[in-house]
Design a protein around this motif. Structure first.
Motif, PDB file in Angstrom:
ATOM      1  N   VAL A  72      -4.538   9.918  -1.541  1.00 45.01           N
ATOM      2  CA  VAL A  72      -4.801   8.857  -2.499  1.00 45.01           C
ATOM      3  C   VAL A  72      -4.088   7.624  -1.958  1.00 45.01           C
ATOM      4  O   VAL A  72      -2.869   7.632  -1.779  1.00 45.01           O
ATOM      5  CB  VAL A  72      -4.254   9.206  -3.903  1.00 45.01           C
ATOM      6  CG1 VAL A  72      -4.460   8.042  -4.864  1.00 45.01           C
ATOM      7  CG2 VAL A  72      -4.908  10.472  -4.430  1.00 45.01           C
ATOM      8  N   THR A  73      -4.854   6.578  -1.663  1.00 47.19           N
ATOM      9  CA  THR A  73      -4.297   5.340  -1.134  1.00 47.19           C
ATOM     10  C   THR A  73      -4.424   4.275  -2.209  1.00 47.19           C
ATOM     11  O   THR A  73      -5.516   4.041  -2.739  1.00 47.19           O
ATOM     12  CB  THR A  73      -5.045   4.895   0.138  1.00 47.19           C
ATOM     13  OG1 THR A  73      -4.998   5.968   1.092  1.00 47.19           O
ATOM     14  CG2 THR A  73      -4.421   3.654   0.737  1.00 47.19           C
ATOM     15  N   VAL A  74      -3.306   3.641  -2.538  1.00 45.20           N
ATOM     16  CA  VAL A  74      -3.273   2.646  -3.606  1.00 45.20           C
ATOM     17  C   VAL A  74      -2.798   1.325  -3.027  1.00 45.20           C
ATOM     18  O   VAL A  74      -1.790   1.264  -2.317  1.00 45.20           O
ATOM     19  CB  VAL A  74      -2.312   3.076  -4.741  1.00 45.20           C
ATOM     20  CG1 VAL A  74      -2.343   2.076  -5.884  1.00 45.20           C
ATOM     21  CG2 VAL A  74      -2.633   4.482  -5.228  1.00 45.20           C
ATOM     22  N   GLY A 120      -8.870   8.313  -9.657  1.00 47.92           N
ATOM     23  CA  GLY A 120      -9.136   6.876  -9.568  1.00 47.92           C
ATOM     24  C   GLY A 120      -9.077   6.199 -10.919  1.00 47.92           C
ATOM     25  O   GLY A 120      -8.502   5.112 -11.059  1.00 47.92           O
ATOM     26  N   GLU A 135       0.855  -1.189   0.000  1.00 44.80           N
ATOM     27  CA  GLU A 135       0.000   0.000   0.000  1.00 44.80           C
ATOM     28  C   GLU A 135       0.884   1.228   0.000  1.00 44.80           C
ATOM     29  O   GLU A 135       1.888   1.276   0.706  1.00 44.80           O
ATOM     30  CB  GLU A 135      -0.892  -0.008   1.242  1.00 44.80           C
ATOM     31  CG  GLU A 135      -1.783   1.208   1.353  1.00 44.80           C
ATOM     32  CD  GLU A 135      -2.699   1.149   2.561  1.00 44.80           C
ATOM     33  OE1 GLU A 135      -3.664   0.372   2.520  1.00 44.80           O
ATOM     34  OE2 GLU A 135      -2.414   1.855   3.542  1.00 44.80           O
ATOM     35  N   VAL A 141      -5.304   5.993 -12.049  1.00 44.36           N
ATOM     36  CA  VAL A 141      -4.479   5.115 -11.211  1.00 44.36           C
ATOM     37  C   VAL A 141      -4.874   3.647 -11.399  1.00 44.36           C
ATOM     38  O   VAL A 141      -4.015   2.760 -11.408  1.00 44.36           O
ATOM     39  CB  VAL A 141      -4.557   5.542  -9.731  1.00 44.36           C
ATOM     40  CG1 VAL A 141      -3.876   4.535  -8.822  1.00 44.36           C
ATOM     41  CG2 VAL A 141      -3.925   6.918  -9.549  1.00 44.36           C
ATOM     42  N   ARG A 142      -6.154   3.366 -11.597  1.00 44.44           N
ATOM     43  CA  ARG A 142      -6.608   1.978 -11.793  1.00 44.44           C
ATOM     44  C   ARG A 142      -5.998   1.328 -13.035  1.00 44.44           C
ATOM     45  O   ARG A 142      -5.959   0.115 -13.144  1.00 44.44           O
ATOM     46  CB  ARG A 142      -8.120   1.917 -11.864  1.00 44.44           C
ATOM     47  CG  ARG A 142      -8.780   2.014 -10.518  1.00 44.44           C
ATOM     48  CD  ARG A 142     -10.303   1.848 -10.586  1.00 44.44           C
ATOM     49  NE  ARG A 142     -10.875   2.051  -9.271  1.00 44.44           N
ATOM     50  CZ  ARG A 142     -11.241   3.226  -8.777  1.00 44.44           C
ATOM     51  NH1 ARG A 142     -11.108   4.320  -9.498  1.00 44.44           N
ATOM     52  NH2 ARG A 142     -11.745   3.322  -7.560  1.00 44.44           N
ATOM     53  N   VAL A 163      -2.238  -2.521  -9.727  1.00 45.64           N
ATOM     54  CA  VAL A 163      -3.170  -1.843  -8.818  1.00 45.64           C
ATOM     55  C   VAL A 163      -4.417  -2.705  -8.641  1.00 45.64           C
ATOM     56  O   VAL A 163      -5.028  -3.141  -9.613  1.00 45.64           O
ATOM     57  CB  VAL A 163      -3.560  -0.448  -9.349  1.00 45.64           C
ATOM     58  CG1 VAL A 163      -4.684   0.157  -8.520  1.00 45.64           C
ATOM     59  CG2 VAL A 163      -2.347   0.469  -9.360  1.00 45.64           C
ATOM     60  N   LEU A 192       2.631   5.357 -10.779  1.00 46.83           N
ATOM     61  CA  LEU A 192       1.524   5.894 -10.003  1.00 46.83           C
ATOM     62  C   LEU A 192       1.554   7.417  -9.998  1.00 46.83           C
ATOM     63  O   LEU A 192       0.525   8.076 -10.180  1.00 46.83           O
ATOM     64  CB  LEU A 192       1.550   5.351  -8.576  1.00 46.83           C
ATOM     65  CG  LEU A 192       1.283   3.852  -8.450  1.00 46.83           C
ATOM     66  CD1 LEU A 192       1.572   3.384  -7.031  1.00 46.83           C
ATOM     67  CD2 LEU A 192      -0.141   3.510  -8.854  1.00 46.83           C
ATOM     68  N   ARG A 197       0.619   5.733  -0.183  1.00 51.02           N
ATOM     69  CA  ARG A 197      -0.270   6.892  -0.035  1.00 51.02           C
ATOM     70  C   ARG A 197       0.418   8.118  -0.599  1.00 51.02           C
ATOM     71  O   ARG A 197       1.622   8.306  -0.423  1.00 51.02           O
ATOM     72  CB  ARG A 197      -0.592   7.125   1.438  1.00 51.02           C
ATOM     73  CG  ARG A 197      -1.480   6.068   2.006  1.00 51.02           C
ATOM     74  CD  ARG A 197      -1.976   6.482   3.385  1.00 51.02           C
ATOM     75  NE  ARG A 197      -2.851   5.439   3.881  1.00 51.02           N
ATOM     76  CZ  ARG A 197      -2.688   4.804   5.017  1.00 51.02           C
ATOM     77  NH1 ARG A 197      -1.671   5.121   5.796  1.00 51.02           N
ATOM     78  NH2 ARG A 197      -3.524   3.873   5.384  1.00 51.02           N
ATOM     79  N   ASP A 220      -6.707  -1.735  -5.845  1.00 48.98           N
ATOM     80  CA  ASP A 220      -7.700  -0.861  -5.236  1.00 48.98           C
ATOM     81  C   ASP A 220      -7.134   0.545  -5.097  1.00 48.98           C
ATOM     82  O   ASP A 220      -5.944   0.715  -4.851  1.00 48.98           O
ATOM     83  CB  ASP A 220      -8.111  -1.388  -3.860  1.00 48.98           C
ATOM     84  CG  ASP A 220      -9.315  -0.650  -3.297  1.00 48.98           C
ATOM     85  OD1 ASP A 220     -10.245  -0.364  -4.063  1.00 48.98           O
ATOM     86  OD2 ASP A 220      -9.326  -0.358  -2.088  1.00 48.98           O
ATOM     87  N   VAL A 221      -8.021   1.537  -5.270  1.00 50.13           N
ATOM     88  CA  VAL A 221      -7.640   2.947  -5.117  1.00 50.13           C
ATOM     89  C   VAL A 221      -8.714   3.626  -4.289  1.00 50.13           C
ATOM     90  O   VAL A 221      -9.896   3.476  -4.569  1.00 50.13           O
ATOM     91  CB  VAL A 221      -7.558   3.674  -6.478  1.00 50.13           C
ATOM     92  CG1 VAL A 221      -7.153   5.125  -6.278  1.00 50.13           C
ATOM     93  CG2 VAL A 221      -6.617   2.975  -7.417  1.00 50.13           C
TER      94      VAL A 221
END
Length: 67
Positions: free
Chosen positions: A42-44, A21, A3, A24-25, A30, A54, A5, A32-33
């Motif tokens: 933004v948490t990936v 989103g 993960e 990034v997807r 990846v 990213l 951020r 989950d975003v």
């Protein structure tokens, strides 16, 4: 799974959430975003995440990462 951020001060609305989103997807690995308007984070989550890819995806969406 890992993960990462990113602090993105420009996040202010639902459009921001969708734009970031969506970009990034598309980055390989990846899974989950989460884009949080309140914290501007933004948490990936994913496997083998590429920091440069990213960051480029967030930039492509039109936003800058703080720091």
């Amino acid at each position: 799974m890992s993960e990462v951020r990113y602090s993105v001060p420009g996040i202010s609305c639902g459009h921001c959430v969708s734009a970031i989103g969506g970009e990034v997807r598309q980055v390989p690995g990846v899974t989950d975003v989460t884009v949080d308007i309140g914290t501007k984070l933004v948490t990936v989550q994913g496997n083998g995440l590429d920091d440069a890819a990213l960051r480029a995806a967030i930039d492509e969406a039109g936003y800058e990462i703080a720091g």
